[in-house]
Design a protein around this motif. Structure first.
Motif, PDB file in Angstrom:
ATOM      1  N   PHE A 144       0.798  -1.229   0.000  1.00  0.00           N
ATOM      2  CA  PHE A 144       0.000   0.000   0.000  1.00  0.00           C
ATOM      3  C   PHE A 144       0.831   1.280   0.000  1.00  0.00           C
ATOM      4  CE2 PHE A 144      -3.134  -2.920   2.237  1.00  0.00           C
ATOM      5  CZ  PHE A 144      -3.929  -3.068   1.118  1.00  0.00           C
ATOM      6  N   THR A 145       1.691   1.464   0.988  1.00  0.00           N
ATOM      7  CA  THR A 145       2.353   2.753   1.195  1.00  0.00           C
ATOM      8  C   THR A 145       3.159   3.197  -0.006  1.00  0.00           C
ATOM      9  OG1 THR A 145       2.471   2.304   3.570  1.00  0.00           O
ATOM     10  CG2 THR A 145       3.872   4.059   2.714  1.00  0.00           C
ATOM     11  N   LYS A 146       4.042   2.324  -0.522  1.00  0.00           N
ATOM     12  CA  LYS A 146       4.880   2.701  -1.658  1.00  0.00           C
ATOM     13  C   LYS A 146       4.073   2.847  -2.950  1.00  0.00           C
ATOM     14  CE  LYS A 146       9.387   0.991  -0.111  1.00  0.00           C
ATOM     15  NZ  LYS A 146      10.285   2.079  -0.488  1.00  0.00           N
ATOM     16  N   LEU A 147       2.843   2.368  -2.934  1.00  0.00           N
ATOM     17  CA  LEU A 147       1.982   2.480  -4.116  1.00  0.00           C
ATOM     18  C   LEU A 147       1.003   3.645  -3.988  1.00  0.00           C
ATOM     19  CD1 LEU A 147       1.312  -1.302  -4.780  1.00  0.00           C
ATOM     20  CD2 LEU A 147       2.862   0.211  -6.008  1.00  0.00           C
ATOM     21  N   ASN A 148       1.304   4.572  -3.084  1.00  0.00           N
ATOM     22  CA  ASN A 148       0.579   5.839  -2.986  1.00  0.00           C
ATOM     23  C   ASN A 148      -0.821   5.706  -2.399  1.00  0.00           C
ATOM     24  OD1 ASN A 148       0.908   8.652  -3.393  1.00  0.00           O
ATOM     25  ND2 ASN A 148      -0.402   8.581  -5.208  1.00  0.00           N
ATOM     26  N   PHE A 149      -1.068   4.642  -1.608  1.00  0.00           N
ATOM     27  CA  PHE A 149      -2.348   4.516  -0.913  1.00  0.00           C
ATOM     28  C   PHE A 149      -2.321   5.408   0.331  1.00  0.00           C
ATOM     29  CE2 PHE A 149      -2.599   0.817  -3.514  1.00  0.00           C
ATOM     30  CZ  PHE A 149      -3.939   0.465  -3.613  1.00  0.00           C
ATOM     31  N   ALA A 150      -3.358   6.211   0.493  1.00  0.00           N
ATOM     32  CA  ALA A 150      -3.438   7.062   1.679  1.00  0.00           C
ATOM     33  C   ALA A 150      -3.593   6.206   2.936  1.00  0.00           C
ATOM     34  CB  ALA A 150      -4.622   8.018   1.550  1.00  0.00           C
ATOM     35  N   ALA A 151      -3.194   6.764   4.084  1.00  0.00           N
ATOM     36  CA  ALA A 151      -3.249   6.019   5.343  1.00  0.00           C
ATOM     37  C   ALA A 151      -4.668   5.592   5.693  1.00  0.00           C
ATOM     38  CB  ALA A 151      -2.664   6.868   6.470  1.00  0.00           C
ATOM     39  N   ASP A 152      -5.671   6.345   5.235  1.00  0.00           N
ATOM     40  CA  ASP A 152      -7.067   6.003   5.540  1.00  0.00           C
ATOM     41  C   ASP A 152      -7.781   5.382   4.339  1.00  0.00           C
ATOM     42  OD1 ASP A 152      -7.063   8.236   3.959  1.00  0.00           O
ATOM     43  OD2 ASP A 152      -8.509   9.381   5.156  1.00  0.00           O
ATOM     44  N   HIS A 153      -7.025   4.857   3.381  1.00  0.00           N
ATOM     45  CA  HIS A 153      -7.637   4.262   2.191  1.00  0.00           C
ATOM     46  C   HIS A 153      -8.467   3.040   2.591  1.00  0.00           C
ATOM     47  CE1 HIS A 153      -8.115   2.371  -1.750  1.00  0.00           C
ATOM     48  NE2 HIS A 153      -7.772   3.520  -2.283  1.00  0.00           N
ATOM     49  N   PRO A 154      -9.667   2.857   2.042  1.00  0.00           N
ATOM     50  CA  PRO A 154     -10.536   1.730   2.429  1.00  0.00           C
ATOM     51  C   PRO A 154      -9.898   0.355   2.238  1.00  0.00           C
ATOM     52  CG  PRO A 154     -11.755   3.338   1.129  1.00  0.00           C
ATOM     53  CD  PRO A 154     -10.319   3.765   1.088  1.00  0.00           C
ATOM     54  N   ALA A 155      -8.973   0.238   1.293  1.00  0.00           N
ATOM     55  CA  ALA A 155      -8.358  -1.072   1.042  1.00  0.00           C
ATOM     56  C   ALA A 155      -7.563  -1.568   2.237  1.00  0.00           C
ATOM     57  CB  ALA A 155      -7.453  -1.000  -0.186  1.00  0.00           C
ATOM     58  N   ARG A 156      -7.128  -0.640   3.111  1.00  0.00           N
ATOM     59  CA  ARG A 156      -6.375  -1.053   4.295  1.00  0.00           C
ATOM     60  C   ARG A 156      -7.295  -1.623   5.381  1.00  0.00           C
ATOM     61  NH1 ARG A 156      -1.242   1.563   4.662  1.00  0.00           N
ATOM     62  NH2 ARG A 156      -0.922   3.201   3.119  1.00  0.00           N
ATOM     63  N   ASP A 157      -8.585  -1.388   5.247  1.00  0.00           N
ATOM     64  CA  ASP A 157      -9.529  -1.795   6.285  1.00  0.00           C
ATOM     65  C   ASP A 157      -9.662  -3.309   6.337  1.00  0.00           C
ATOM     66  OD1 ASP A 157     -12.389  -2.307   7.418  1.00  0.00           O
ATOM     67  OD2 ASP A 157     -11.974  -0.204   7.869  1.00  0.00           O
ATOM     68  N   MET A 158     -10.011  -3.828   7.509  1.00  0.00           N
ATOM     69  CA  MET A 158     -10.215  -5.267   7.681  1.00  0.00           C
ATOM     70  C   MET A 158     -11.335  -5.797   6.792  1.00  0.00           C
ATOM     71  SD  MET A 158      -8.167  -6.914   9.719  1.00  0.00           S
ATOM     72  CE  MET A 158      -9.117  -8.327  10.258  1.00  0.00           C
ATOM     73  N   GLN A 159     -12.205  -4.870   6.320  1.00  0.00           N
ATOM     74  CA  GLN A 159     -13.291  -5.301   5.451  1.00  0.00           C
ATOM     75  C   GLN A 159     -12.749  -5.836   4.125  1.00  0.00           C
ATOM     76  OE1 GLN A 159     -16.540  -5.191   6.371  1.00  0.00           O
ATOM     77  NE2 GLN A 159     -15.925  -4.455   8.377  1.00  0.00           N
ATOM     78  N   ASP A 160     -11.549  -5.410   3.746  1.00  0.00           N
ATOM     79  CA  ASP A 160     -11.024  -5.743   2.427  1.00  0.00           C
ATOM     80  C   ASP A 160      -9.735  -6.563   2.482  1.00  0.00           C
ATOM     81  OD1 ASP A 160      -9.936  -3.884  -0.484  1.00  0.00           O
ATOM     82  OD2 ASP A 160     -11.181  -5.667  -0.351  1.00  0.00           O
ATOM     83  N   THR A 161      -8.923  -6.383   3.513  1.00  0.00           N
ATOM     84  CA  THR A 161      -7.594  -6.981   3.584  1.00  0.00           C
ATOM     85  C   THR A 161      -7.507  -7.989   4.722  1.00  0.00           C
ATOM     86  OG1 THR A 161      -6.630  -4.927   2.733  1.00  0.00           O
ATOM     87  CG2 THR A 161      -5.130  -6.476   3.799  1.00  0.00           C
ATOM     88  N   PHE A 162      -6.843  -9.109   4.456  1.00  0.00           N
ATOM     89  CA  PHE A 162      -6.554 -10.088   5.501  1.00  0.00           C
ATOM     90  C   PHE A 162      -5.239  -9.697   6.190  1.00  0.00           C
ATOM     91  CE2 PHE A 162      -9.192 -12.884   2.733  1.00  0.00           C
ATOM     92  CZ  PHE A 162     -10.097 -13.315   3.698  1.00  0.00           C
ATOM     93  N   PHE A 163      -5.340  -9.201   7.420  1.00  0.00           N
ATOM     94  CA  PHE A 163      -4.143  -8.833   8.172  1.00  0.00           C
ATOM     95  C   PHE A 163      -3.672 -10.006   9.027  1.00  0.00           C
ATOM     96  CE2 PHE A 163      -5.776  -4.614   7.234  1.00  0.00           C
ATOM     97  CZ  PHE A 163      -4.611  -3.934   6.916  1.00  0.00           C
ATOM     98  N   ILE A 164      -2.365 -10.214   9.052  1.00  0.00           N
ATOM     99  CA  ILE A 164      -1.760 -11.237   9.911  1.00  0.00           C
ATOM    100  C   ILE A 164      -1.238 -10.592  11.185  1.00  0.00           C
ATOM    101  CG2 ILE A 164       0.112 -12.936  10.070  1.00  0.00           C
ATOM    102  CD1 ILE A 164      -0.165 -13.283   7.020  1.00  0.00           C
ATOM    103  N   GLU A 165      -0.607  -9.422  11.034  1.00  0.00           N
ATOM    104  CA  GLU A 165      -0.166  -8.630  12.179  1.00  0.00           C
ATOM    105  C   GLU A 165      -0.536  -7.173  11.912  1.00  0.00           C
ATOM    106  OE1 GLU A 165       3.963  -8.945  13.076  1.00  0.00           O
ATOM    107  OE2 GLU A 165       3.993 -11.136  12.955  1.00  0.00           O
TER     108      GLU A 165
END
Length: 347
Positions: A137-158
């Motif tokens: 995300f970060t190096k690809l210019n996604f904002a810190a509050d971009h919806p793709a970072r949310d648990m609704q869309d991304t499987f987080f391990i840590e």
């Protein structure tokens, strides 16, 4: 002479050797032919043999060694023949019919996509399926509050609330492979990145929690949107036929500017309009655009010197367009009846 007598005695013993199984044969081999065996012991005594006797004794030792080896081989063959005779398998019977598998339709289409872009000078690059927020995300210019970072869309391990760049996750697109590659290579860069990606979505006929993508990246001096359009037109005609038309519609992606979505003329109705293309004559197949300068800079590439384009497509989407598979779940259920339908596709 004592050593000659030993050799003759061993020759007589060897001729009477027998074994009931493979283990006993191995024990006999070790007794006579190993580094601590009888033959090695004779070779040690051979050093003390008078010079005028060495030729005769040496020939005798070689003859003994050959006799031992021949006897061991004979016993092995006897044991093998006995085991075959006692086996429950009748080697004269016709083999049981074994159903041959077929290459998966996603693999067929993925390989075809790779082949088309390889012929245009793109090389393969891959990255980890378990990655970090920094590259996905970060190096690809996604904002810190971009919806793709949310648990609704991304499987987080840590997750690290104090520093999201340290978050560990299952990659949600293969664009992260591009940021890894740009970090370690300077232009010219011309790569495609095929791979499996994961998103936290409900599984249905139209969506799945994992699917496959192929993304492309070209970075060099004086790369233009015209270059991108020509590459995508060539791809569309190679994949769907020489009469295929394309159109590019303005869109938005965080890592490209300007961005576009590409449609192809419906190859089922020839662009006239049908149920498959919702009577528009066009079908969307991929997203693309010019690489945002922020992405180049974040990956250590001078955006004042270099420009580039990127594109990405879903392999399932392309497969559906080619084979009209109505339910995405069929790709992951491994139903042999479904897979057998694609036997001719790679014969």
């Amino acid at each position: 002479m004592m050593i000659i007598d030993k050799i003759n005695a061993l020759m007589q013993t060897v001729s009477t050797l027998s074994a009931a199984n493979a283990d006993e044969v191995e024990q006999l081999r070790l007794k006579y032919l190993s580094k601590k065996g009888e033959i090695t012991a004779l070779m040690a005594e051979f050093r003390a043999v008078p010079a005028d006797m060495k030729k005769e004794v040496g020939m005798k030792i070689n003859e003994l060694k050959q006799s031992v080896q021949a006897k061991i081989n004979e016993l092995k063959e006897q044991i093998d023949n006995t085991e075959d005779t006692n086996s429950d398998i009748d080697l004269t019977c016709t083999a049981y019919p074994v159903a041959l598998g077929a290459r998966h339709p996603l693999t067929i289409v993925k390989n075809e996509i790779i082949d088309i872009f390889s012929r245009m000078g793109f090389t393969l690059a891959d990255g980890p399926e378990i990655d970090d927020d920094l590259h996905v995300f970060t190096k690809l210019n996604f904002a810190a509050d971009h919806p793709a970072r949310d648990m609704q869309d991304t499987f987080f391990i840590e997750q690290h609330p104090d520093d999201v760049t340290k978050n560990i996750l299952l990659r949600s697109h293969t664009s992260g492979d591009q940021s890894h590659y740009m970090e370690n290579h300077q232009p010219p860069i011309r790569i495609i990145c095929p791979g499996r990606v994961y998103r936290n979505e409900a599984i249905s006929a139209r969506a799945h929690c994992f699917f496959h993508q192929v993304e492309g990246l070209y970075v060099d001096k004086n790369v233009s949107f015209t270059d991108l359009k020509q590459v995508l037109l060539t791809f569309a005609r190679e994949m769907f036929g020489p009469d295929t038309k394309i159109r590019l519609r303005p869109s938005y992606f965080p890592f490209t500017e300007p961005s576009a979505e590409m449609d192809i003329s419906c190859h089922i109705c020839g662009g006239k309009g049908c149920g498959f293309c919702k009577h528009t004559g066009w079908v969307e197949i991929l997203g693309c655009g010019m690489v945002d300068p922020n992405v180049l800079e974040a990956c250590g590439i001078d955006s004042k010197v270099y420009t580039g384009y990127a594109f990405g497509m879903g392999v399932e989407r392309i497969t559906n367009l080619k084979y009209r598979v109505s339910d995405l779940r069929m790709f992951s259920e491994n139903d042999t009846r479904f897979l057998e339908e694609f036997t001719a596709a790679h014969s």
